[in-house]
Scaffold this active site. Structure first.
Site, PDB file in Angstrom:
ATOM      1  N   GLY A  36      -6.402  -0.754  -4.947  1.00 64.93           N
ATOM      2  CA  GLY A  36      -6.198   0.527  -5.085  1.00 64.93           C
ATOM      3  C   GLY A  36      -6.390   1.035  -6.171  1.00 64.93           C
ATOM      4  O   GLY A  36      -6.981   2.335  -5.473  1.00 64.93           O
ATOM      5  N   CYS A  89     -37.719  -0.393  -1.967  1.00 57.59           N
ATOM      6  CA  CYS A  89     -38.445   0.001  -1.622  1.00 57.59           C
ATOM      7  C   CYS A  89     -37.698   0.825  -0.488  1.00 57.59           C
ATOM      8  O   CYS A  89     -37.757   0.721   1.092  1.00 57.59           O
ATOM      9  CB  CYS A  89     -39.473  -0.251  -0.954  1.00 57.59           C
ATOM     10  SG  CYS A  89     -40.217   0.199   0.626  1.00 57.59           S
ATOM     11  N   ARG A 117     -11.134  -3.215  -8.670  1.00 55.84           N
ATOM     12  CA  ARG A 117     -11.795  -2.444  -9.645  1.00 55.84           C
ATOM     13  C   ARG A 117     -11.100  -1.994 -11.370  1.00 55.84           C
ATOM     14  O   ARG A 117     -11.554  -1.882 -11.812  1.00 55.84           O
ATOM     15  CB  ARG A 117     -11.553  -0.986  -8.624  1.00 55.84           C
ATOM     16  CG  ARG A 117     -12.612   0.309  -8.790  1.00 55.84           C
ATOM     17  CD  ARG A 117     -12.839   1.611  -7.964  1.00 55.84           C
ATOM     18  NE  ARG A 117     -13.049   1.110  -6.740  1.00 55.84           N
ATOM     19  CZ  ARG A 117     -13.979   1.531  -6.440  1.00 55.84           C
ATOM     20  NH1 ARG A 117     -14.783   1.111  -6.755  1.00 55.84           N
ATOM     21  NH2 ARG A 117     -14.123   1.470  -4.751  1.00 55.84           N
TER      22      ARG A 117
HETATM   23  C1  LIG Z   1      -7.228  -6.426   1.125  1.00 53.18           C
HETATM   24  C2  LIG Z   1      -7.702  -6.434  -0.576  1.00 53.18           C
HETATM   25  N1  LIG Z   1      -7.183  -5.877  -1.727  1.00 53.18           N
HETATM   26  C3  LIG Z   1      -7.049  -5.139  -2.713  1.00 53.18           C
HETATM   27  C4  LIG Z   1      -8.543  -4.853  -2.902  1.00 53.18           C
HETATM   28  C5  LIG Z   1      -9.193  -4.450  -3.897  1.00 53.18           C
HETATM   29  O1  LIG Z   1      -9.588  -3.440  -3.889  1.00 53.18           O
HETATM   30  P1  LIG Z   1      -9.309  -2.411  -5.455  1.00 53.18           P
HETATM   31  O2  LIG Z   1     -10.937  -3.164  -6.230  1.00 53.18           O
HETATM   32  O3  LIG Z   1      -9.870  -0.927  -5.218  1.00 53.18           O
HETATM   33  O4  LIG Z   1      -8.204  -2.366  -6.259  1.00 53.18           O
HETATM   34  C6  LIG Z   1      -9.461  -4.461  -1.138  1.00 53.18           C
HETATM   35  C7  LIG Z   1     -10.826  -4.091  -1.899  1.00 53.18           C
HETATM   36  O5  LIG Z   1     -10.127  -3.439  -1.317  1.00 53.18           O
HETATM   37  C8  LIG Z   1      -9.305  -5.188  -0.752  1.00 53.18           C
HETATM   38  O6  LIG Z   1      -9.021  -5.467   1.071  1.00 53.18           O
END
Ligand SMILES: Cc1ncc(COP(=O)(O)O)c(C=O)c1O
Length: 423
Positions: A249, A353, A286
């Site tokens: 997250g 489109c 991310r």
């Molecule tokens: C259970 C879980 N873990 C990890 C992640 C990875 O999240 P992020 O890419 O925001 O670190 C997600 C993505 O929403 C997720 O659903």
């Protein structure tokens, strides 16, 4: 004289005559000329730097980084992270298969996902993954039946829904009661108690994940404190927990705004969990992959939009990078072979489109013309992983730049590749 080390990732290089956007020192214009567009380009140095920043911030506190494959599971990227010592979080049995092909051991895989089918669950049990992060009482019952039938003790973590607002986009907030994810807190506590008399299930951890692109530490800190508190309670009741899983997250700065550093993020998690003495598992996706990738595209056309602005139509859109159309998300866009600043007013749109196929709204850029190449920055996460064949557009090629050299890690899809599945 010692040469200063090359910076990692994407940056501008100016030799007095030319201004170029480069990836780990290699000009994106050169890669685009050789491989065509649209094209994903990744920086190996940036992937390593981002992984190591989080890993190193634990400073000896026991932990495991389970890179979230959903962010980007291109094989070469998964392998690069494995070589750094990463583990993974998989969201489907197919991501588990990719993880295995990338060399991850079952004991390095946690399996999350709100709708795991019975076949997926059985495959994960048979493989013996580190944990299945359970999303409901029904899923737990299905796992129990599978474990009993296969004569296996299934390692489970319960994903709690802590009803915490991640303050990110509603489409990527997962920790509120109204979201489909996890088990409400009271129900999770009650469910855990049933495990005392269910010998084919072993509770190894409690799990939370409250959303993605979280740009303030507060929700992450609160979720960690809650997971730690429940874990301590369960330890005191005699449940031999092995770790606490705090999900992913952590957000990245798409627009230059402030986001928590890896060091502050990890310090907050460790502070919340230390009193339990439990190792920490996190599932960042991310924060590792986004800044390590750019989507490189070519201008197809420029045409009038309003008296003040023009449309710039590029050869990448929602099929290659869905985020702007899906969440209205912002990505920096800049020409690869001209200075990035300018005062031409553009709406940068894809070729698909759909009127929602807008990659960048209301942008000020230097004059662009057909044939120019632009880079859409911070596209390494939830970019190629979310790409589709809508309008029969082939999946783009992907290139990894490493130590000043680059190679294609996924060739561009062809129509024949697409049609090979059809009769
Ligand atoms: C259970 C879980 N873990 C990890 C992640 C990875 O999240 P992020 O890419 O925001 O670190 C997600 C993505 O929403 C997720 O659903």
């Amino acid at each position: 004289m010692a040469q200063s080390p090359r910076p990692a990732g994407f940056y501008r290089q100016n030799d007095g005559q030319h201004d170029a956007l480069v990836c780990d020192g290699v000009a994106l214009a050169a890669i685009a000329a050789a491989e065509g567009t649209p094209l994903y380009v990744y920086s190996a140095a940036m992937l390593r730097e981002r992984y190591q920043a989080i890993d190193g911030a634990f400073q000896g506190y026991p932990h495991a980084l389970h890179y979230a494959l959903k962010a980007n599971s291109t094989l070469a990227i998964a392998r690069l992270l494995r070589d750094l010592g990463s583990s993974v979080d998989a969201n489907s049995v197919w991501e588990i298969e990719v993880a295995r092909k990338a060399g991850f051991e079952p004991s390095h895989i946690v399996f999350t996902g709100v709708g795991k089918t019975p076949d997926e669950l059985e495959a994960a049990v048979a493989l013996g993954v580190k944990a299945i992060n359970v999303e409901s009482a029904g899923e737990l019952a299905r796992l129990e039946a599978i474990g009993t039938r296969l004569g296996r003790v299934v390692r489970v973590a319960i994903r709690m829904n802590p009803d915490i607002d991640a303050n990110s986009h509603p489409h990527i907030s997962t920790g509120l009661k109204i979201n489909k994810f996890g088990v409400p807190l009271d129900e999770a506590r009650a469910l855990v108690q049933t495990l005392k008399s269910r010998p084919s299930l072993a509770l190894v951890a409690m799990h939370v994940h409250v959303g993605s692109q979280i740009t303030s530490l507060d929700p992450l800190r609160r979720a960690a404190a809650l997971a730690a508190g429940v874990s301590l309670e369960l330890q005191q009741q005699g449940f031999p927990l092995e770790y606490v899983d705090l999900g992913g997250g952590l957000g990245v700065s798409y627009d230059g705004g402030d986001v928590p550093s890896a060091a502050d993020y990890v310090a907050a998690l460790v502070e919340a969990v230390r009193h339990t003495s439990l190792p920490i598992v996190i599932e960042p996706g991310r924060a590792i992959a986004a800044p390590a990738g750019a989507l490189v595209a070519r201008v197809i056309d420029v045409k009038a939009r309003t008296a003040e602005s023009d449309f710039v139509i590029i050869d990448a859109g929602m099929t290659e990078l869905m985020r702007p159309a899906l969440y209205g998300s912002y990505h920096r866009i800049e020409p690869v072979a001209a200075p990035p600043a300018g005062d031409h007013h553009y709406e940068i749109v894809g070729p698909v489109c759909e009127s929602s196929d807008v990659v960048g709204r209301d942008r000020r850029l230097p004059l662009l013309k057909a044939g120019d190449v632009v880079a859409i920055r911070d596209a390494g996460a939830y970019g190629s992983a979310m790409a589709s064949n809508y309008n029969r557009r082939p999946l783009p090629a992907e290139v990894l730049v490493d130590a000043g050299a680059w190679r294609v890690i996924r060739r561009r899809q062809t129509v024949d590749d697409m049609l090979s599945l059809e009769t």
